[in-house]
Design an enzyme around this catalytic site. Sequence first.
Site, PDB file in Angstrom:
ATOM      1  N   GLY A 162      -8.690  -7.816  -0.874  1.00  0.00           N
ATOM      2  CA  GLY A 162      -9.091  -8.949   0.311  1.00  0.00           C
ATOM      3  C   GLY A 162      -8.308 -10.054   0.472  1.00  0.00           C
ATOM      4  O   GLY A 162      -6.947 -10.486   0.094  1.00  0.00           O
ATOM      5  N   LYS A 187     -19.913 -16.447   2.654  1.00  0.00           N
ATOM      6  CA  LYS A 187     -21.307 -16.308   2.530  1.00  0.00           C
ATOM      7  C   LYS A 187     -21.901 -15.810   1.273  1.00  0.00           C
ATOM      8  O   LYS A 187     -21.440 -14.628   0.829  1.00  0.00           O
ATOM      9  CB  LYS A 187     -21.616 -15.224   3.856  1.00  0.00           C
ATOM     10  CG  LYS A 187     -21.305 -15.927   5.142  1.00  0.00           C
ATOM     11  CD  LYS A 187     -22.378 -15.316   6.172  1.00  0.00           C
ATOM     12  CE  LYS A 187     -21.963 -15.570   7.545  1.00  0.00           C
ATOM     13  NZ  LYS A 187     -21.168 -14.954   8.190  1.00  0.00           N
ATOM     14  N   ARG A 200       0.911  -1.148  -0.126  1.00  0.00           N
ATOM     15  CA  ARG A 200       0.069  -0.146  -0.104  1.00  0.00           C
ATOM     16  C   ARG A 200       0.850   1.383  -0.049  1.00  0.00           C
ATOM     17  O   ARG A 200       0.444   2.423  -0.344  1.00  0.00           O
ATOM     18  CB  ARG A 200      -0.803  -0.067   1.164  1.00  0.00           C
ATOM     19  CG  ARG A 200      -2.101  -1.069   1.029  1.00  0.00           C
ATOM     20  CD  ARG A 200      -3.162  -0.923   2.224  1.00  0.00           C
ATOM     21  NE  ARG A 200      -4.320  -1.493   1.709  1.00  0.00           N
ATOM     22  CZ  ARG A 200      -5.222  -1.886   2.282  1.00  0.00           C
ATOM     23  NH1 ARG A 200      -5.295  -1.757   3.778  1.00  0.00           N
ATOM     24  NH2 ARG A 200      -6.428  -2.405   1.991  1.00  0.00           N
ATOM     25  N   GLY A 258     -12.883  -4.124   0.364  1.00  0.00           N
ATOM     26  CA  GLY A 258     -14.328  -3.555   0.553  1.00  0.00           C
ATOM     27  C   GLY A 258     -14.706  -2.509  -0.655  1.00  0.00           C
ATOM     28  O   GLY A 258     -15.588  -2.860  -1.166  1.00  0.00           O
TER      29      GLY A 258
END
Length: 391
Positions: A346, A196, A36, A369
């Site tokens: 992620g 999920k 980053r 995200g």
Amino acid sequence: MQAPRLRQHPVANKKVLVRCDFNVPLENGTITDDRRITEALHTIEFLRSHGNSVILCSHLGRPKGVSLDCSLAPVAQRLSSLLKTDVHLLADCVGPEIRERCNQLKPGEVVLLENVRFHPEEEKNDPEFAQQLAANAEYFVNDAFGTAHRAHASTAGVADYLPSSAGFLIEKELEFLGRAVESPKHPFVAIMGGSKVKDKIALINNLLPKVDRLIIGGGMSYTFLKAQGKEIGKSLLDETSIEYAGQLLAEHGDKIVLPTDFVVTPDFAPDGPTSIVDADHIPADQMGLDVGPSSRVTFSGIIHTAGTVLWNGPVGVFEMDAFANGTKSIAESLAASSAMTIVGGGDSAAAVEKFGVADKMTHVSTGGGASLEFLEGKILPGIAALGKLGS
Ligand code: AMP
């Protein structure tokens, strides 16, 4: 998403506030992955080369008030060595002393403001706090893609008080993620995993009309098997999404590719006994934690003939070696593919790093995200806010 870009508005000889995402992983105060930081260098060097002085700001962690553990000091140190110039960490990010220090900066000089989240006003997008941040500078560049889905003072609010544009990292992210969803080379294959279904419904809905194949693996695949009436033993089930999964299979069954075999084990543990079973025979006392070898072959074949592949989410519990083969195989198939390969941040970004193939991808997003929300078709507030006062 349209946003004014620094490349088109090369600001010169100004004091420029740059929001970066320096939320790097730390172990005992040492940075364990500096991607980053390195990804922010292009914007910083560009601004310096145009005679600007650069005032960097970022959050780190989730501090409640001032906390030494979340100080950006290690980042200032790493920036100093990467930029080969002293990058001073200022004691705070707002206030008269900080403003005065920023005011005295010389062209080419770089300072880093202390963690913006030491102030609760940051996450509340408090206008007064945003105005104080803006008072340190004459121009604002947002290059924090990883935080662009948050409407915070330093990502969005500050653009109410300064002319602004998007830096090179945000530009790169928008270009690659945007190209995948707007003008992919076909066949366009999306691979979706993770735990999920309900977390990925918006993503599936946005991508399904655009893709030629949608490979579904990981914890979410069992909900689809359940919707087909299969027994899934103790595997992860997202009860509330069974009906939705059934609908998708009924309407888009020709596009959706599910695993045909699994690696199963009795408990969620790294060292239990494992066996390979096909999708119709998951034992009642076992759980699937990875896709099996014949699914790996099918997935690799689909990737091999793809024009564009977008990957979001591991297809197994890749953090445990016994259940990492499916995810590893996807990473390696992407590395060997001639398709445009986009990894959506992620866990999938962590996986391509872990398997040593990150540099073989066309693009690995720096935002988990944020990339998810962008691919879902949502507006990212940190980008939408730019250019309000001109650029
Ligand atoms: P997500 O945050 O939803 O993208 O999920 C990522 C997590 O899903 C990773 O930590 C994986 O370990 C986990 N995962 C992948 N496959 C499975 C599985 N079959 N059962 C349980 N968890 C899984």
